[in-house]
Design an enzyme around this catalytic site. Structure first.
Site, PDB file in Angstrom:
ATOM      1  N   GLY A 158       9.707   1.185  12.623  1.00  0.00           N
ATOM      2  CA  GLY A 158      10.253   2.326  11.473  1.00  0.00           C
ATOM      3  C   GLY A 158      10.251   3.711  12.318  1.00  0.00           C
ATOM      4  O   GLY A 158      10.844   4.629  11.551  1.00  0.00           O
ATOM      5  N   ASP A 210      10.245   8.847   7.659  1.00  0.00           N
ATOM      6  CA  ASP A 210      11.226   9.711   8.269  1.00  0.00           C
ATOM      7  C   ASP A 210      11.201   9.573   9.773  1.00  0.00           C
ATOM      8  O   ASP A 210      11.704  10.338  10.485  1.00  0.00           O
ATOM      9  CB  ASP A 210      10.405  11.236   8.137  1.00  0.00           C
ATOM     10  N   ASP A 264       1.215  -7.730  11.692  1.00  0.00           N
ATOM     11  CA  ASP A 264       2.043  -7.174  12.373  1.00  0.00           C
ATOM     12  C   ASP A 264       1.609  -6.117  13.281  1.00  0.00           C
ATOM     13  O   ASP A 264       2.047  -5.528  14.182  1.00  0.00           O
ATOM     14  CB  ASP A 264       3.145  -6.281  11.595  1.00  0.00           C
TER      15      ASP A 264
END
Length: 481
Positions: free
Chosen positions: A83, A115, A242
């Site tokens: 991300g 963001d 992860d």
């Protein structure tokens, strides 16, 4: 800098093709020349700044964000992915292929509500800690560059932004396997497993049951890794699947920390409210994560599900036995005795119990033990409130040491080459970050220099060897997202 990208040969669902987002006013804070030389990276200052700020895509790069899922604090999250990171590509040296990834490089399709950026603090933390781990001989991703973006990111407050260039053997995670297994995309899962074998363990390709062998290889790599974590008092803090690599490297330095005083239940991470990833839980959590990987591979291990489960369970059982023995061996070695004798394990456990009860500093206890091989030392005894108990332990320990070692001077030298005097102390790392937020990077640069020589005592660095005062102790660390 010659880049390739083997990931783009995988099906499209494995990644998103996306360039890093340019930043306003980048400045290079630190560049890892030692690592660059080992990777045959030879760039000018302008190229370094442009490439590792994300403002220019290097020639040959096909930037991508990787797709994966994962168990976070035991709960399965169907969709995660990079991300706030972009993989620039791979670079080859004599040891194999290494990923070059920009962390904090902007939004991707996996950003969810984020963001895509990183504050400067986590960049500095990962740079310092990953370099420390490397020089402690612990498998880890490494930092090639740290860049200030000249922009601010909104966290609890507005903080300066940063980008880290991370080098890793790969970014394949257990969560990558879970993504496809959870969707029952068996063909994609098989492609992934074959890719992982080719990338990390090519020696098992021709074996009859190479998917079982893959599980064994990952288990062995992670056993070595977690054992070494335990030996130096490292707490990863967020051992989600992860963040659990197929390569067996430490990766994703978020709320990680090193122990000050010893306690197996110690937790630093602000998001680990139930202590799932406490220091002493790390071996069992590694086993849990491996069980998740085994679940993904089970259909490939054997067509007979009962037999497949039996084979996978044997690997997991062996992991627990192997890891426990590795920890005992490493910890006994730290106090100069054999790890193969049960009576020596009792000596070790007694010391750890005394350390816990006395809130003794983990690193300094083991470092200073070389000073009490033949005589008493205030530097050692001042770590313990109850002097009687540690005196009795020393008497019993010395008896074992003398029975196993004929050359105590040689043993003293060995102990000082095993037990570091310098670790990246949590309060020192925070001081480096605080100063950096005031545009003073001297503390950060000095810490990087200190952790490169963790066993070599230097008078000018004496403050880095000291345990924190109570008011200096960092009680909580944060992931920075």
């Amino acid at each position: 800098m010659k880049l390739s990208n083997s990931y783009i040969g995988l099906p499209e669902e494995f990644y998103q093709s996306i360039d890093p987002s340019p930043v306003k006013d980048p400045s290079l804070l630190v560049f890892n020349n030692e690592l660059a030389n080992s990777l045959n990276i030879n760039l000018g200052n302008e190229e370094i700044l442009n490439y590792f700020s994300g403002n220019v895509v290097p020639k040959g790069s096909v930037p991508i964000a990787l797709n994966y899922a994962g168990h976070q604090f035991g709960n399965f999250v169907h969709q995660l992915g990079d991300g706030r990171a972009v993989l620039l590509g791979e670079i080859n040296n004599k040891e194999g292929n290494y990923d070059l990834q920009l962390k904090g490089s902007g939004q991707t399709m996996f950003s969810r509500q984020g963001d895509g950026r990183s504050a400067l603090g986590p960049v500095i933390r990962e740079y310092i800690l990953s370099e420390a781990m490397h020089h402690l001989d612990i498998p880890t991703s490494r930092a090639l560059a740290a860049v200030s973006t000249g922009e601010h990111v909104a966290r609890d407050t507005f903080e300066p932004g940063g980008i880290l260039t991370r080098v890793a053997k790969s970014h394949l995670r257990v969560g990558t396997f879970e993504y496809f297994a959870s969707r029952q995309q068996w063909e994609d899962l098989k492609i992934l497993a074959d890719f992982a074998i080719q990338r990390h363990y090519p020696e098992i390709r021709e074996l009859d049951n190479h998917y079982l062998e893959l599980l064994k290889k990952v288990a062995s790599s992670q056993s070595e890794l977690v054992s070494k974590w335990m030996s130096v008092g490292f707490i990863h803090g967020v051992m989600n699947t992860d963040n659990f690599t197929i390569s067996g490297e430490t990766i994703d330095y978020g709320p990680c920390a090193f122990l000050d005083e010893y306690h197996p239940g110690k937790v630093f991470s602000s998001i680990d409210q139930n202590g799932r990833y406490a220091f002493g839980n790390q071996p069992s959590i590694a086993s849990w994560n491996l069980a998740s990987l085994a679940g993904c591979l089970i259909a490939f291990i054997d067509k007979d599900s009962d037999k497949a489960n039996e084979l996978a369970t044997a690997v997991l059982d062996n992991f627990s036995i192997e890891t426990n023995q590795r920890i005992l061996d490493l910890m006994c070695k730290k106090i100069g005795i054999s790890g193969s004798k049960e009576e020596n394990h009792s000596i070790l456990r007694r010391l750890l119990k005394i350390m816990m009860e006395n809130q003794a500093d983990y690193t300094l206890t083991f470092r200073n033990i070389s000073k009490v091989l033949t005589e008493n030392s205030d530097e050692f005894f001042q770590l313990f409130k109850d002097k009687n108990e540690i005196h009795q332990w020393l008497k019993d320990w010395r008896a074992v040491v003398n029975s196993e070692n004929s050359d105590l001077m040689h043993l003293e030298k060995n102990l000082n080459e095993i037990n570091p005097i310098y670790i990246p102390r949590n309060h020192q790392v925070q001081q480096a970050i605080d100063k950096a937020y005031e545009n003073d990077f001297s503390k950060m640069l000095e810490m990087i220099d200190v952790v490169k020589r963790p066993f070599e005592e230097k008078p000018q660095y004496s403050s880095y060897a000291e345990a924190p005062l109570d008011e200096q102790k960092v009680q909580r660390t944060f992931c920075g997202t």
